[in-house]
Design an enzyme around this catalytic site. Structure first.
Site, PDB file in Angstrom:
ATOM      1  N   GLY A  13      50.396  -7.210  42.992  1.00  0.00           N
ATOM      2  CA  GLY A  13      49.117  -6.773  43.520  1.00  0.00           C
ATOM      3  C   GLY A  13      48.683  -7.509  44.773  1.00  0.00           C
ATOM      4  N   ARG A  66      52.664  11.522  29.863  1.00  0.00           N
ATOM      5  CA  ARG A  66      51.756  11.077  30.926  1.00  0.00           C
ATOM      6  C   ARG A  66      50.314  11.424  30.624  1.00  0.00           C
ATOM      7  NH1 ARG A  66      52.441  12.926  36.491  1.00  0.00           N
ATOM      8  NH2 ARG A  66      53.442  14.823  35.737  1.00  0.00           N
ATOM      9  N   MET A  91      52.739   1.914  39.982  1.00  0.00           N
ATOM     10  CA  MET A  91      53.995   2.653  40.021  1.00  0.00           C
ATOM     11  C   MET A  91      54.073   3.738  38.947  1.00  0.00           C
ATOM     12  SD  MET A  91      55.136   1.206  42.631  1.00  0.00           S
ATOM     13  CE  MET A  91      56.779   1.920  42.735  1.00  0.00           C
ATOM     14  N   ARG A  92      52.987   4.478  38.792  1.00  0.00           N
ATOM     15  CA  ARG A  92      52.980   5.607  37.875  1.00  0.00           C
ATOM     16  C   ARG A  92      52.451   6.835  38.611  1.00  0.00           C
ATOM     17  NH1 ARG A  92      56.225   5.320  34.163  1.00  0.00           N
ATOM     18  NH2 ARG A  92      55.086   6.911  32.989  1.00  0.00           N
ATOM     19  N   LEU A  94      50.267   9.930  38.407  1.00  0.00           N
ATOM     20  CA  LEU A  94      49.150  10.354  37.573  1.00  0.00           C
ATOM     21  C   LEU A  94      49.120  11.877  37.438  1.00  0.00           C
ATOM     22  CD1 LEU A  94      46.640   7.915  39.234  1.00  0.00           C
ATOM     23  CD2 LEU A  94      47.395   7.755  36.853  1.00  0.00           C
ATOM     24  N   HIS A 110      49.332   3.570  51.820  1.00  0.00           N
ATOM     25  CA  HIS A 110      50.757   3.875  51.942  1.00  0.00           C
ATOM     26  C   HIS A 110      51.300   3.240  53.222  1.00  0.00           C
ATOM     27  CE1 HIS A 110      54.469   6.081  51.324  1.00  0.00           C
ATOM     28  NE2 HIS A 110      54.444   6.420  52.607  1.00  0.00           N
TER      29      HIS A 110
END
Length: 207
Positions: A13, A66, A91-92, A94, A110
């Site tokens: 983070g 998910r 890192m998922r 959604l 990004h």
């Protein structure tokens, strides 16, 4: 009114740390009210706890799909009365329903000048394309990956002899500066999402 922010992480983070530092300023329009990780071993949880910020773990591996994971994540956010969500190395992917629920209230950063070089390995993509400018983008999150309307961008030069590591380090320094700027703009109402477009204090910018 100060916005209550949740940061979603999966690892150390580093952008989370820059947001925490920025929100310590008395005049900053947001406060970090929660840090959530989908991994119990994420180093960023210790960083947040050391800063006195509540943390939670919602392990994605403990859910059948998910949708079930996102429902648990939503319950955690609701319990802490969160206004805005910032993704910081989360890192998922959604679900569309989760993203739509937070539409206009969820941000990501990004490491490219979107819409260029979406997805993985943007620095390698930039070097392969031979561009002379690269950078990072704070944007609203929409269901399509790295496709949300831009809030703010920063550029860096691509220098002779750059490799992925050197270019990534130059961009990361700008990420740490830029993410607090983008969050503040949204928290103050200076940038908001309308339809598929970011509106800046009375004028529209292309999505």
């Amino acid at each position: 009114m100060t916005a209550r922010v949740a940061i979603l992480i999966s690892g150390r983070g580093s952008n989370m740390r820059s947001l925490i530092e920025a929100t310590r300023a008395p005049d900053y329009p947001a406060r970090i009210a929660l840090v959530v990780s989908n991994r119990a071993d994420a180093a960023g949880l210790d960083t947040a706890a050391a800063a006195g910020i509540p943390t939670a773990v919602v392990e994605h591996r403990g859910f059948p799909d998910r949708a079930a994971f996102d429902e648990a994540l939503a319950r955690e956010l609701d319990a802490h009365e969160i206004d805005l969500v910032c993704l910081a190395g989360f890192m998922r992917i959604l679900t569309e329903s989760f993203v739509e629920h937070w539409r206009g209230r969820m941000l990501n950063i990004h490491p490219s000048l979107l819409p260029a070089f979406k997805g993985l390995h943007p620095h390698a993509q930039a070097l392969a394309a031979g561009v002379d400018r690269h950078g990072c983008t704070v944007h609203f999150v929409v269901p399509e990956l790295d496709s949300g309307p831009t809030i703010v961008q920063a550029t860096v030069p691509v220098l002779p002899g750059d490799d992925e590591a050197s270019l990534a380090a130059r961009v990361l320094a700008e990420e740490h500066r830029l993410y607090p700027v983008g969050l503040a703009m949204v928290a103050r109402g200076e940038a908001r999402l309308e339809g598929g477009t970011t509106v800046f204090a009375g004028k529209a910018a292309a999505g």
